[in-house]
Design an enzyme around this catalytic site. Sequence first.
Site, PDB file in Angstrom:
ATOM      1  N   CYS A 602       0.879  -1.168   0.000  1.00  0.00           N
ATOM      2  CA  CYS A 602       0.000   0.000   0.000  1.00  0.00           C
ATOM      3  C   CYS A 602       0.916   1.217   0.000  1.00  0.00           C
ATOM      4  O   CYS A 602       2.120   1.083  -0.227  1.00  0.00           O
ATOM      5  CB  CYS A 602      -0.950  -0.021   1.200  1.00  0.00           C
ATOM      6  SG  CYS A 602      -0.132  -0.138   2.797  1.00  0.00           S
ATOM      7  N   ALA A 604       2.393   3.183   2.224  1.00  0.00           N
ATOM      8  CA  ALA A 604       3.578   3.085   3.083  1.00  0.00           C
ATOM      9  C   ALA A 604       3.968   1.644   3.381  1.00  0.00           C
ATOM     10  O   ALA A 604       4.996   1.408   4.009  1.00  0.00           O
ATOM     11  CB  ALA A 604       3.327   3.832   4.391  1.00  0.00           C
ATOM     12  N   GLY A 605       3.145   0.697   2.962  1.00  0.00           N
ATOM     13  CA  GLY A 605       3.434  -0.702   3.308  1.00  0.00           C
ATOM     14  C   GLY A 605       3.271  -0.957   4.782  1.00  0.00           C
ATOM     15  O   GLY A 605       3.991  -1.760   5.369  1.00  0.00           O
ATOM     16  N   GLY A 607      -0.152   0.313   7.430  1.00  0.00           N
ATOM     17  CA  GLY A 607      -1.474   0.096   8.015  1.00  0.00           C
ATOM     18  C   GLY A 607      -2.336  -0.898   7.278  1.00  0.00           C
ATOM     19  O   GLY A 607      -2.735  -1.940   7.814  1.00  0.00           O
ATOM     20  N   ARG A 608      -2.667  -0.616   6.015  1.00  0.00           N
ATOM     21  CA  ARG A 608      -3.527  -1.519   5.258  1.00  0.00           C
ATOM     22  C   ARG A 608      -2.850  -2.864   5.018  1.00  0.00           C
ATOM     23  O   ARG A 608      -3.495  -3.924   5.102  1.00  0.00           O
ATOM     24  CB  ARG A 608      -3.938  -0.866   3.934  1.00  0.00           C
ATOM     25  CG  ARG A 608      -4.980   0.227   4.090  1.00  0.00           C
ATOM     26  CD  ARG A 608      -5.228   0.995   2.809  1.00  0.00           C
ATOM     27  NE  ARG A 608      -4.140   1.931   2.507  1.00  0.00           N
ATOM     28  CZ  ARG A 608      -4.157   2.787   1.480  1.00  0.00           C
ATOM     29  NH1 ARG A 608      -5.217   2.835   0.678  1.00  0.00           N
ATOM     30  NH2 ARG A 608      -3.151   3.615   1.276  1.00  0.00           N
ATOM     31  N   GLN A 646      -1.465   0.684  12.498  1.00  0.00           N
ATOM     32  CA  GLN A 646      -0.953   2.005  12.847  1.00  0.00           C
ATOM     33  C   GLN A 646      -1.682   2.702  13.981  1.00  0.00           C
ATOM     34  O   GLN A 646      -1.102   3.506  14.686  1.00  0.00           O
ATOM     35  CB  GLN A 646      -0.999   2.908  11.608  1.00  0.00           C
ATOM     36  CG  GLN A 646       0.105   2.625  10.606  1.00  0.00           C
ATOM     37  CD  GLN A 646       0.027   3.574   9.423  1.00  0.00           C
ATOM     38  OE1 GLN A 646      -0.971   3.618   8.723  1.00  0.00           O
ATOM     39  NE2 GLN A 646       1.081   4.334   9.194  1.00  0.00           N
TER      40      GLN A 646
END
Length: 708
Positions: A602, A604-605, A607-608, A646
């Site tokens: 995602c 930032a790699g 949260g999702r 996060q």
Amino acid sequence: MTSVTKSYNIIYGNSSSSTWTVSSNTTNVTLQSLTSGTNYTITVVTVGVRGYQSLPVSGSVYTNPSPPRSLIFNTFETNRITLSWGEPVNMTDVIKSYNITYGNSSSSTWTVSSNTTSVTIQSLTSGTNYTITVVTVGVRGYQSLPVSRSVYTSLPDQLNNAQVNLSPSGDTMDVTFAAFDKSNGPIVAYAVIMTTEMNGNKPLGGILSKTYNDFKNKTTNTYVTCIIEPKLTLRSVRSQELNVQVGDGSKTHSYVNGPLDPQLQYRVSIAGFTAINYDPYVDTINEGQSTATFTSYTDNVPTTTNTPNTSTVLGNTSNVSMTTGTLGEQASTQTSNTGTIVGAVIGSLVGVSAVSILGFLFWRKKRQRKQYEETSTSGRPAAVKSENFEEMFNKLKANNNKNLIEEYESLRDVGTLQPSSVALRPANTAKNQKDGVFPYDKSRVKLSTFKNSTVGYINASYIPGYRTEKEFIAAQNPLLETVSVFWCMIWENQINTIVMLSKCLENDKVQSEEYWPSSEDKTFGDIKVTLISENTLHDWTVRDFKVTNVKNSETRQVRQFHFMSWTENGDLNERDILLQFINLVLKHRKEYSPNCPTLVHCRAGAGRSGIFIALDRIINQLEDTNSVDLYETVHNLHLHRSSMVQTEAQYMFLHQCTLDIIRGENEARNQHNYQTVREEVLYEEIPNAFHSKSPKQKDEGVYSLSLN
């Protein structure tokens, strides 16, 4: 008929199925969802105005077989290797065999055939690295893509001359053994192997990666307790003897030398390595890439010992001091019994003191062991059975989520003290997403194609799943300058499943470079990518790519699952849709990539990607144990990449999804049930192009037909 309006009907089928018809307005068509290694009859007719049809033109063709799955080495001995593999996909009832080719760098190659999914290769050279390749052979000799692995054969066994001495408490033992014979090469390291298994003469294959933690978690009876590197960590060297204290709590690589259980019996084996290779991520021995020789096991060593000699002597003295009759008889043969009485009293006092000292030492050792064993679980919530999860969740939500917030706060900073020095180098800072996360040095993905960590740096981390330690790679979305390295990572890690959890553009902000081709092929460094198919549903798109290494013309298949209903700062209200998507990906992974990392990315790699991986682990844990441990799952993710879950809101969302999974339905959302949704509904519009081949090779499940 060049200028005449026309179309084409293509009818195809095999002897064991019905026929299907597709239409085309062009002179070529790709037939999907075929069975591997099967003969198809294909008929084409021209359709003119008013539906008038031409005479048919027919031909037959065989699809290529699919490759073997999950190549596994069952045993590797000094002169033979036994390996097995999984049945090729969609070929259960299809006639097939397998060709197994093997060789080493200093010899020719040999090929043997097998009609079963296992083979034993004989007459090999000990301590030698062999590359073994297996292909499926279908009718008319058509072959699948190859599956290859390398492995070392074992060295000849060593005699076991180990001497074992137990401590009084029974939770440590001194092991002394002679240095191994160097006729097969110098020994660079030793491993001390402990087992409570009473059967078998020496360690079996696969043991060298087992640790004390695996033993404590009851997943193995045999484990490596420590590594001895003679030049660095040798405890004592006397006349080529080596000594180690088992159970002293030390750590070498990922092997903890944990205390023994005084209630168990152990046997000891020593492994000596002429070449040793460690997994770069989990830091345990890579058995297939190491050359070792083993001793047989020692005899059983019970850790519950008899009373030490000191205690035995004290017992005799105590009897003397307590039995007056005996003292009287002694008095009649001596001039005075005063000395005897004084001696008995002094002996008793010494005995009591000795027992007290031994008791204190035993208590302290037990206390140290207890403190050690509780280190990994102290203060953490335990796994909960599925039937108790909702009650536990309600307690966390009580008082405005007070307990859940406190629980997440204890997770927020887990792992953050680990260094990320490579990611923070000035030359690499532009390769990270703005306000993103930085991969830890210990778990970042390293690319061997590039000679330094600046040119080959990528913001990606290995993440453990429920089954294996490198089950996932979590990465930030690729930037324009990192797309080539992104595809290099996919190639080097043999990734064939990609999960993308963001759009390329969200809220008018660029989230990701579009790293795949839309029509024409694209080349990224040495990797050429061809789009085979693209199917867009309401919430996700599935794309199939053919990926080619232009240096050696090797091709692979990669499927991308692109989930588009979840923005970075937006709420995902349709939890059931996400669970359907995860279940779809999970089914694909089990079939097509059980032994390869799955790439999840995602913006930032974090949260999702973290939520997706956590839910995959939770689904597997529930299926396997009917229990779930969300705290441990998130804790483990945070140790390998920061911010994987996060916020408190995401931690709450994870609990809500888990409750949906356990209930098996989501009564509050659109009456969907991710567990009971029919697989044909999930797959009905997704072309089965996952096995498409290069133009030079007919596909095992897809056939391209030119109608010129």
